[in-house]
Motif scaffolding. Sequence first.
Motif, mmCIF file in Angstrom:
data_model
loop_
_atom_site.group_PDB
_atom_site.id
_atom_site.type_symbol
_atom_site.label_atom_id
_atom_site.label_comp_id
_atom_site.label_asym_id
_atom_site.label_seq_id
_atom_site.Cartn_x
_atom_site.Cartn_y
_atom_site.Cartn_z
ATOM 1 N N LYS A 96 0.856 -1.188 0.000
ATOM 2 C CA LYS A 96 0.000 0.000 0.000
ATOM 3 C C LYS A 96 0.890 1.235 0.000
ATOM 4 N N PRO A 97 0.343 2.381 -0.426
ATOM 5 C CA PRO A 97 1.154 3.602 -0.433
ATOM 6 C C PRO A 97 1.628 3.969 0.977
ATOM 7 N N PRO A 139 -3.790 4.678 5.361
ATOM 8 C CA PRO A 139 -4.379 3.723 6.295
ATOM 9 C C PRO A 139 -4.775 2.443 5.563
ATOM 10 N N SER A 140 -5.047 1.403 6.311
ATOM 11 C CA SER A 140 -5.480 0.150 5.685
ATOM 12 C C SER A 140 -6.911 0.224 5.178
ATOM 13 N N ARG A 146 -3.849 12.625 -4.865
ATOM 14 C CA ARG A 146 -3.768 12.098 -6.232
ATOM 15 C C ARG A 146 -5.086 12.362 -6.927
ATOM 16 N N ARG A 147 -5.003 12.483 -8.249
ATOM 17 C CA ARG A 147 -6.196 12.698 -9.057
ATOM 18 C C ARG A 147 -5.954 12.061 -10.424
ATOM 19 N N PHE A 148 -6.968 11.337 -10.891
ATOM 20 C CA PHE A 148 -6.908 10.722 -12.201
ATOM 21 C C PHE A 148 -8.172 11.111 -12.950
ATOM 22 N N ASP A 149 -8.001 11.694 -14.133
ATOM 23 C CA ASP A 149 -9.139 12.137 -14.932
ATOM 24 C C ASP A 149 -9.395 11.185 -16.089
ATOM 25 N N GLU A 207 -7.966 11.246 -4.332
ATOM 26 C CA GLU A 207 -7.684 10.857 -2.960
ATOM 27 C C GLU A 207 -7.335 12.118 -2.172
ATOM 28 N N VAL A 208 -8.039 12.321 -1.062
ATOM 29 C CA VAL A 208 -7.862 13.506 -0.231
ATOM 30 C C VAL A 208 -7.478 13.071 1.171
#
Length: 126
Positions: A5-6, A10-11, A38-41, A51-52
């Motif tokens: 995981k990054p 958190p898990s 992170r942001r993916f368009d 992800e915030v």
Amino acid sequence: MHEWKPVSYPSVSPYLICRNAEEVITFLEAAFDGILLRRFDRPDGSLMHAEVRIDDSVVMIGGGATEAVSAPAHVHLYVKDAQSAFARAIEAGATAIQAPARKNEDDDLRGGVKDASDTIWWIATQ
């Protein structure tokens, strides 16, 4: 450190499918000092995934342009000052559900707000 995981994630993270994802991201930043990680368009520029970070947690947000539909969810968030965070959430465009109050035997001061995608955020301080 876990390789699966990054780092510093958190898990478990809530994943919100939001019809108004852009407004929800802005709300999280303004109301809870959220930081966009992170942001993916999609190819058309609309949000696919974001992800915030809020304190030690990560809220994942999906844009609502897929077969997954926006669904009301409840998220509980502990903050240093529930009254202040509640006021900031209202200033950021949320609708009040319940003013911060202590109830029964509960030690928490807790209030609730609803964001642009109908997610209810329960904001509490013990």
